[in-house]
Design a protein around this motif. Sequence first.
Motif, PDB file in Angstrom:
ATOM      1  N   PHE A   1     -43.595  -5.285  39.107  1.00 41.45           N
ATOM      2  CA  PHE A   1     -44.432  -5.545  37.920  1.00 41.45           C
ATOM      3  C   PHE A   1     -43.711  -5.094  36.654  1.00 41.45           C
ATOM      4  O   PHE A   1     -43.734  -5.778  35.636  1.00 41.45           O
ATOM      5  N   ASN A   2     -43.086  -3.939  36.716  1.00 43.74           N
ATOM      6  CA  ASN A   2     -42.304  -3.493  35.554  1.00 43.74           C
ATOM      7  C   ASN A   2     -41.255  -4.532  35.184  1.00 43.74           C
ATOM      8  O   ASN A   2     -41.040  -4.857  34.024  1.00 43.74           O
ATOM      9  N   ASN A   3     -40.595  -5.062  36.251  1.00 41.33           N
ATOM     10  CA  ASN A   3     -39.489  -5.995  35.988  1.00 41.33           C
ATOM     11  C   ASN A   3     -39.957  -7.323  35.414  1.00 41.33           C
ATOM     12  O   ASN A   3     -39.180  -8.021  34.743  1.00 41.33           O
ATOM     13  N   ILE A   4     -41.211  -7.706  35.695  1.00 41.55           N
ATOM     14  CA  ILE A   4     -41.687  -8.966  35.094  1.00 41.55           C
ATOM     15  C   ILE A   4     -42.510  -8.694  33.818  1.00 41.55           C
ATOM     16  O   ILE A   4     -43.105  -9.587  33.235  1.00 41.55           O
ATOM     17  N   GLY A   5     -42.577  -7.435  33.432  1.00 40.57           N
ATOM     18  CA  GLY A   5     -43.237  -7.088  32.166  1.00 40.57           C
ATOM     19  C   GLY A   5     -44.744  -6.938  32.265  1.00 40.57           C
ATOM     20  O   GLY A   5     -45.428  -6.842  31.257  1.00 40.57           O
ATOM     21  N   ASP A   6     -45.277  -6.915  33.495  1.00 40.92           N
ATOM     22  CA  ASP A   6     -46.723  -6.714  33.655  1.00 40.92           C
ATOM     23  C   ASP A   6     -46.948  -5.217  33.887  1.00 40.92           C
ATOM     24  O   ASP A   6     -47.168  -4.753  34.996  1.00 40.92           O
ATOM     25  N   TYR A   7     -46.885  -4.458  32.757  1.00 37.58           N
ATOM     26  CA  TYR A   7     -46.857  -2.998  32.871  1.00 37.58           C
ATOM     27  C   TYR A   7     -48.216  -2.438  33.300  1.00 37.58           C
ATOM     28  O   TYR A   7     -48.276  -1.394  33.955  1.00 37.58           O
ATOM     29  N   GLU A   8     -49.289  -3.137  32.953  1.00 39.85           N
ATOM     30  CA  GLU A   8     -50.609  -2.638  33.364  1.00 39.85           C
ATOM     31  C   GLU A   8     -50.749  -2.658  34.878  1.00 39.85           C
ATOM     32  O   GLU A   8     -51.235  -1.706  35.495  1.00 39.85           O
ATOM     33  N   GLN A   9     -50.322  -3.777  35.480  1.00 37.72           N
ATOM     34  CA  GLN A   9     -50.358  -3.867  36.952  1.00 37.72           C
ATOM     35  C   GLN A   9     -49.405  -2.861  37.588  1.00 37.72           C
ATOM     36  O   GLN A   9     -49.681  -2.307  38.645  1.00 37.72           O
ATOM     37  N   ALA A  10     -48.280  -2.657  36.884  1.00 36.27           N
ATOM     38  CA  ALA A  10     -47.311  -1.671  37.395  1.00 36.27           C
ATOM     39  C   ALA A  10     -47.960  -0.297  37.459  1.00 36.27           C
ATOM     40  O   ALA A  10     -47.828   0.428  38.460  1.00 36.27           O
ATOM     41  N   VAL A  11     -48.694   0.042  36.372  1.00 34.91           N
ATOM     42  CA  VAL A  11     -49.362   1.342  36.327  1.00 34.91           C
ATOM     43  C   VAL A  11     -50.365   1.464  37.481  1.00 34.91           C
ATOM     44  O   VAL A  11     -50.432   2.499  38.160  1.00 34.91           O
ATOM     45  N   VAL A  12     -51.103   0.367  37.728  1.00 32.32           N
ATOM     46  CA  VAL A  12     -52.101   0.403  38.811  1.00 32.32           C
ATOM     47  C   VAL A  12     -51.426   0.750  40.147  1.00 32.32           C
ATOM     48  O   VAL A  12     -51.859   1.644  40.880  1.00 32.32           O
ATOM     49  N   ALA A  13     -50.335   0.014  40.431  1.00 34.39           N
ATOM     50  CA  ALA A  13     -49.654   0.229  41.725  1.00 34.39           C
ATOM     51  C   ALA A  13     -49.040   1.623  41.792  1.00 34.39           C
ATOM     52  O   ALA A  13     -49.159   2.331  42.812  1.00 34.39           O
ATOM     53  N   LEU A  14     -48.399   2.023  40.713  1.00 35.48           N
ATOM     54  CA  LEU A  14     -47.681   3.306  40.744  1.00 35.48           C
ATOM     55  C   LEU A  14     -48.634   4.502  40.754  1.00 35.48           C
ATOM     56  O   LEU A  14     -48.364   5.515  41.410  1.00 35.48           O
ATOM     57  N   GLU A  15     -49.737   4.387  40.016  1.00 33.69           N
ATOM     58  CA  GLU A  15     -50.719   5.485  40.032  1.00 33.69           C
ATOM     59  C   GLU A  15     -51.274   5.655  41.450  1.00 33.69           C
ATOM     60  O   GLU A  15     -51.482   6.766  41.924  1.00 33.69           O
ATOM     61  N   LYS A  16     -51.505   4.518  42.118  1.00 30.74           N
ATOM     62  CA  LYS A  16     -52.021   4.574  43.494  1.00 30.74           C
ATOM     63  C   LYS A  16     -50.989   5.258  44.410  1.00 30.74           C
ATOM     64  O   LYS A  16     -51.345   6.073  45.263  1.00 30.74           O
ATOM     65  N   ALA A  17     -49.730   4.908  44.172  1.00 28.31           N
ATOM     66  CA  ALA A  17     -48.662   5.540  44.963  1.00 28.31           C
ATOM     67  C   ALA A  17     -48.661   7.039  44.705  1.00 28.31           C
ATOM     68  O   ALA A  17     -48.515   7.844  45.638  1.00 28.31           O
ATOM     69  N   GLY A  18     -48.846   7.410  43.442  1.00 27.06           N
ATOM     70  CA  GLY A  18     -48.854   8.827  43.080  1.00 27.06           C
ATOM     71  C   GLY A  18     -49.986   9.580  43.754  1.00 27.06           C
ATOM     72  O   GLY A  18     -49.804  10.702  44.243  1.00 27.06           O
TER      73      GLY A  18
END
Lengths: 524, 471
Positions: A419-436
């Motif tokens: 998601f970061n790489n395609i510029g969809d940072y909000e979705q990236a945050v969702v996935a990464l926060e869940k990982a955290g």
Amino acid sequence: MTTIAIQKIYIILSKPDKTDFIRLSRFLQSAFYHVNMTSSLYLITENLSESMPQIREIHKEIGRFLSEHLFARLYVHYVHPVNSLDIEDVKSCYQHIKQAAVKFDQEGYMHQEMPRLMLLPVIAPENKLDNKSDNKPDNKTKPSSLKPLLEELKNSFLLSSLYLNRAASDLAQNKEIQRVTEKFYFSPDDSRKMPDILCNLFCHDILDDSLDKLTSDSLDMSEQCPASIVVSIQEGTIYKCIDAFRKKISFANIDEINDRDDFTSIYNESGESKIDCLKCRERVADSFADLPMPQDIREETGALLCHFGTLRQDNEDYSQAVEKYKKSLKLSPVEEAGHIYFRLAVCYTMTDLYDQALKAFSSCELIYNKQYYFHFYKGLCYFGKGDYNGAIEEFSDALRLKPNKEDMIRILIYKGTCFNNIGDYEQAVVALEKAGEKAGRVKEIYNALGFSYFQLKNYDKSIENLTTAVEIDPYSALDYASLGSNYREKGDFDMAIVMYEKALTLDPDMILARENLERLKKKT
Amino acid sequence: MLDVRLSNNPVWHKCNLLAFNPSIPQSLIYCLTLIRRLLIKLSTMNVLLIEINPFIQTSTPISLGYIAAYLNANGFNTRILVIGQNTSISCAELHKLITEFQPALVGFSAYQRIMLYVKGLAGFIKKINNNIKTIIGGPQTTFMPAAAFADLDNIDYISRGSGERTMLHIARAIENNTPFSDLLGVSYKDSAGSVFDTQPLESFTDLDQYPSAYLNDVFDYSNMSEAIMLTSRGCPHNCIYCYTPNAFGHKITFHSVDRVIEEIKWISKKGVKKLWFADPNISFKPKRVIELLDRIIAEDLKMEIWMQTRADLVSTELMQKMKQAGVSTIAFGLESASEKVLEKLDKKISLDKIAEAIRLAQRQDIEVELFTIFGLPYETFEDAVKTLEFVKKNKVKIMGNTNSQQMQIYFGTHMAKHYKDYNIRPLNNDRPAYLSIGSQYETDCMKSKDMHKIQELWKANSLDGGKRIVS
């Protein structure tokens, strides 16, 4: 002193002379004392009739040994060519050979058990047509002439095997021949030289031993094959195994062995075999992959090659693993193919051959598409190819299939990075926060979240995550530089300078940090 | 002492008197064994027990294990050597073993088909040291005629019956330099070559009096894939082809359930996960076997278990318990599917009962094996085919133990004594006296070629090529 139990002795007979008889007898007396209680002796000769004087001497020693040791059992294999012109000679030789077993056949009958001496012809049928211009007769061995020989031998309890080179391999398909043949040996070449035949027989034994291991509890393929020795009467040399024979590294000369103790001491002094047994087993399995063997043996060899593939894969030697799996696929039954394709695909993935990997994954989709790791590896391929949308789709499928906790964290990090790489940072945050949430303190998650929040201009959250990242890894120059950029964007240039300087202390070559620092210093 | 290499050889089952582990479970039985061991004066005499069978893979030598444990508990230093198809051992190694271990007594397990090998090993050992005494024991010897000594040059004693106490008497006699005094339960050949029979020796009726081979660490567990246990000995039935009833006087003796459970717990701790109950009739006392299974379940002893029993001794309740306790395979003796033949054999069991037992097991998803034999008296070729058909009809896989074999007429069976009454004609009357008729016979209903034909028929229907090895 370590003792040995030799399982197999391979002897290449030469054109006999009388001095050979004495050497041979002396050697056998010593060697037999060191053979396993059940062992095999292979006598390999270019011409059975010519070797009969030597064979008679050997029979004398065998008779003596077995009579003195009633607990010993011996399988003697007579390996020799035969052509249509010498079939009668061969029959006559076996009438003499059979005499050696009479006493032991009677003993076996009396004790209601298999005889302790088994005589087993291994016949290499001649299959070359002589040049007709030489006006020589055709000596190719045809099934019609071979069958009566095999039948006659079988009727005399001499259970024959056939040694077939490529040109003669069709004999193995002949039902009549099958009926009177105990075993088929296949040769990868057309050589009729005795050392080559010996090597191929030995390789068959290594293959059999490896296949036994595959079906037993002991799967250690680096283990030496059963103790064997190879003897060349003509050269007077003795070798510890087939690899040593090929490389001409003999451990003794026949003449050195004058009694039983000599054998042990010379064998031990020669040291352990330096041969890489795993490689040898692998090489043997490879060499059999293309041979026209019966379906069941082909399939077993396919399983063996697959096993070698997994060993290579475990050692991260992916290119070799790929080779083994490809060969295995050619031999294995259809129902096994999916599993091999999956392993093959993983190896391709690990060597960045993403297109081949995806092709292999598609060949095992039916079996594996309910497995989360299948979608994870496919996702990795798309990730590697830069197709982040494709990767996100696969990672999402993987997550739906409920991976275990550790793998779920990995998949979420990859997904967030996509998601970061395609510029969809909000979705990236969702996935990464869940990982955290699942992972606890994993630096990569805070680093990636720092990037996502920075891109979303949420500098406080970015600083919060990057601060955690440097708490976990105080030597991460990149995270300090990222912190510097966040403070810079917030307008806190003093803190930004501190962070860039920390980054440069850790990595003086970080150009980005140096340029930013210089620009900030000029501003202030 | 043997060097480290030999001690580590998997063919060795090391019996070291002082190598017990004080942290093992302190059950009463075990404590008593230990105390007894420590009180007993240690002997310097070594005893070697050998089991050889080059036709099958090695397995846990439970009978030799009992003897070793008993001799060790009485102060002797005993080792077991097992030589099977998968054993790697040469004459040179065997020579080294004998010269280094220096046994004063070597015992051999003797079975019909390995007598030649036993003879050979005894000869080899005597050649190394003629002072070593040799004894044969086991199913072949209990009823072997003493005349067999004439063909057994290198054997000094023939054991008659259970070997533990007999071996102790002999070991003590040898230790006292009076190898032929105060012996019981054997026939022997003295230094002058004269043959004598001694009085029989009663076995313990309470099997717990024999020290445990397992609890006393007679075996090397590192190479043990399956443990074999005998929770009972003997059989009260009268099957005319079977050696066991006569050998044990038609009586059955037992270990306590406590002792069996203690052994299972111990082997489980050692990492052994497969268990073979070799009792001919483990469910002879249904209450006892249910108690055993209950204890296995209660103690959560996760084992893959093989059992054999008579088909008329099982019930739905028993099968359910067996399944719960980990029984994966149960074997029944069918012998023949001809009612006429079963009646003549005095088997006292109906085909319906056997079919029902099979179904009970199959319903619990327990694999069934059926022991069958052909070449029985009064059995025609057609009768023998019926047996094969019965096995197929009841969906029992023809492999392993279910592969049929020809009846063997062993010493001690009713058949061996009365074969003429059953119109059985031995084919070889010149056999050595240490061999019984075995499979070398014809009946008035079946000739050799018929036997061969029925064997081939079984082979053709077998899933593993008919690989079943008879002892």
